[in-house]
Design an enzyme around this catalytic site. Structure first.
Site, PDB file in Angstrom:
ATOM      1  N   TYR A  44       0.842  -1.193   0.000  1.00  0.00           N
ATOM      2  CA  TYR A  44       0.000   0.000   0.000  1.00  0.00           C
ATOM      3  C   TYR A  44       0.878   1.243   0.000  1.00  0.00           C
ATOM      4  O   TYR A  44       2.045   1.199   0.384  1.00  0.00           O
ATOM      5  CB  TYR A  44      -0.915   0.014   1.229  1.00  0.00           C
ATOM      6  CG  TYR A  44      -1.790  -1.214   1.356  1.00  0.00           C
ATOM      7  CD1 TYR A  44      -2.540  -1.669   0.271  1.00  0.00           C
ATOM      8  CD2 TYR A  44      -1.870  -1.912   2.548  1.00  0.00           C
ATOM      9  CE1 TYR A  44      -3.337  -2.792   0.378  1.00  0.00           C
ATOM     10  CE2 TYR A  44      -2.668  -3.036   2.669  1.00  0.00           C
ATOM     11  CZ  TYR A  44      -3.393  -3.476   1.578  1.00  0.00           C
ATOM     12  OH  TYR A  44      -4.180  -4.595   1.686  1.00  0.00           O
ATOM     13  N   SER A  45       0.298   2.368  -0.386  1.00  0.00           N
ATOM     14  CA  SER A  45       1.108   3.589  -0.380  1.00  0.00           C
ATOM     15  C   SER A  45       1.640   3.882   1.009  1.00  0.00           C
ATOM     16  O   SER A  45       2.748   4.411   1.144  1.00  0.00           O
ATOM     17  CB  SER A  45       0.308   4.774  -0.929  1.00  0.00           C
ATOM     18  OG  SER A  45      -0.845   5.010  -0.158  1.00  0.00           O
ATOM     19  N   GLU A  46       0.855   3.560   2.047  1.00  0.00           N
ATOM     20  CA  GLU A  46       1.366   3.622   3.418  1.00  0.00           C
ATOM     21  C   GLU A  46       0.750   2.530   4.277  1.00  0.00           C
ATOM     22  O   GLU A  46      -0.388   2.094   4.038  1.00  0.00           O
ATOM     23  CB  GLU A  46       1.088   4.977   4.085  1.00  0.00           C
ATOM     24  CG  GLU A  46       2.015   6.102   3.669  1.00  0.00           C
ATOM     25  CD  GLU A  46       1.382   7.045   2.669  1.00  0.00           C
ATOM     26  OE1 GLU A  46       2.119   7.884   2.122  1.00  0.00           O
ATOM     27  OE2 GLU A  46       0.174   6.920   2.430  1.00  0.00           O
ATOM     28  N   THR A  47       1.512   2.120   5.274  1.00  0.00           N
ATOM     29  CA  THR A  47       1.053   1.238   6.346  1.00  0.00           C
ATOM     30  C   THR A  47       1.415   1.917   7.653  1.00  0.00           C
ATOM     31  O   THR A  47       2.523   2.441   7.797  1.00  0.00           O
ATOM     32  CB  THR A  47       1.724  -0.145   6.264  1.00  0.00           C
ATOM     33  OG1 THR A  47       1.360  -0.766   5.022  1.00  0.00           O
ATOM     34  CG2 THR A  47       1.305  -1.034   7.420  1.00  0.00           C
ATOM     35  N   HIS A  76      -3.084  10.544   4.961  1.00  0.00           N
ATOM     36  CA  HIS A  76      -4.119   9.515   4.948  1.00  0.00           C
ATOM     37  C   HIS A  76      -3.892   8.458   6.021  1.00  0.00           C
ATOM     38  O   HIS A  76      -4.866   7.968   6.612  1.00  0.00           O
ATOM     39  CB  HIS A  76      -4.319   8.962   3.519  1.00  0.00           C
ATOM     40  CG  HIS A  76      -3.820   7.611   3.206  1.00  0.00           C
ATOM     41  ND1 HIS A  76      -2.535   7.368   2.780  1.00  0.00           N
ATOM     42  CD2 HIS A  76      -4.444   6.406   3.207  1.00  0.00           C
ATOM     43  CE1 HIS A  76      -2.395   6.072   2.526  1.00  0.00           C
ATOM     44  NE2 HIS A  76      -3.532   5.469   2.781  1.00  0.00           N
TER      45      HIS A  76
END
Length: 232
Positions: A44-47, A76
């Protein structure tokens, strides 16, 4: 031992569509040395890895990873973390990330349930900001043309008077060819334009922001829970 990852979509529209996927992990389930590998595997773009607040406390600590690096702040993941903590029965007033202390609030108004974070504009990373002539030009942009080692934010006015814009963000340097919804970039563009905004990014994700001339920006969005994913 398998690790449970709650998968959220942050910054959905009012019908629960679109939104940027986010992996949420209870930090007690993952050793610090393993977190980058987990974020890379998830893709994912961030975790975000969250230390749950102790009983009676109104703050939580968190660390945010892209597929390639740790970030001091991102929008986000902090909005998603705020929403997730409330759903866990532990709503907070602040979220501590490496960049600083993020304010948290919740808005259950007529337009739906929003999680709101308050951050300083200088916590957000630098973006190459492109003020394009039209929404059509934003939508026609090809991520393959923006693959150098900077983060690219493309935007155009939908309605200048109403404060609505259309945007896209490319960040191959972070392992993210195109980010569906970028809270940190929303912070930057809000400060850049010095006004409140309603941002539609990517396929149709929606981000609301409020500008403070003292360098703070509030970022709000809707969140949807897409269930639990397990990784070894």
């Amino acid at each position: 031992m398998a690790i449970d990852v709650t998968v959220l979509r942050v910054f959905t529209d009012s019908d629960g569509n679109y939104g940027n996927p986010l992996g949420v992990v209870d930090a007690s389930a993952a050793e610090p040395s393993d977190r980058q590998a987990i974020a890379t595997e998830l893709g994912y773009s961030e975790t975000i890895f969250i230390d749950l607040p102790a009983a009676g406390e109104a703050t939580a600590r968190a660390h945010i990873f892209t597929p390639t690096t740790e970030l001091p702040f991102a929008g986000h993941p902090t909005v998603g973390a705020a929403w997730w903590l409330k759903r866990q029965g532990t709503p907070v007033r602040t979220l501590q990330v490496p960049a600083g202390i993020v304010g948290v609030s919740y808005d259950d108004g007529p337009d739906g349930e929003f999680a709101v974070v308050r951050a300083r504009s200088d916590w957000a990373p630098d973006f190459s900001i492109y003020d394009l002539a039209s929404v059509d030009e934003v939508l026609a942009a090809d991520p393959e043309d923006y693959t150098d080692d900077v983060k690219h934010y493309l935007w155009a006015w939908v309605d200048r008077e109403a404060g609505t814009i259309r945007s896209r963000m490319f960040a191959s340097v972070l392992g993210i060819p195109e980010d569906e919804a970028t809270g940190a970039a929303a912070v930057r563009i809000t400060d850049h334009l010095s006004r409140d905004l309603l941002i539609t990014q990517g396929e149709g994700s929606q981000i609301r922001t409020w500008w403070d001339p003292e360098g703070w920006v509030k970022v709000a969005g809707r969140v949807v829970d897409d269930g639990v994913r397990q990784i070894d």
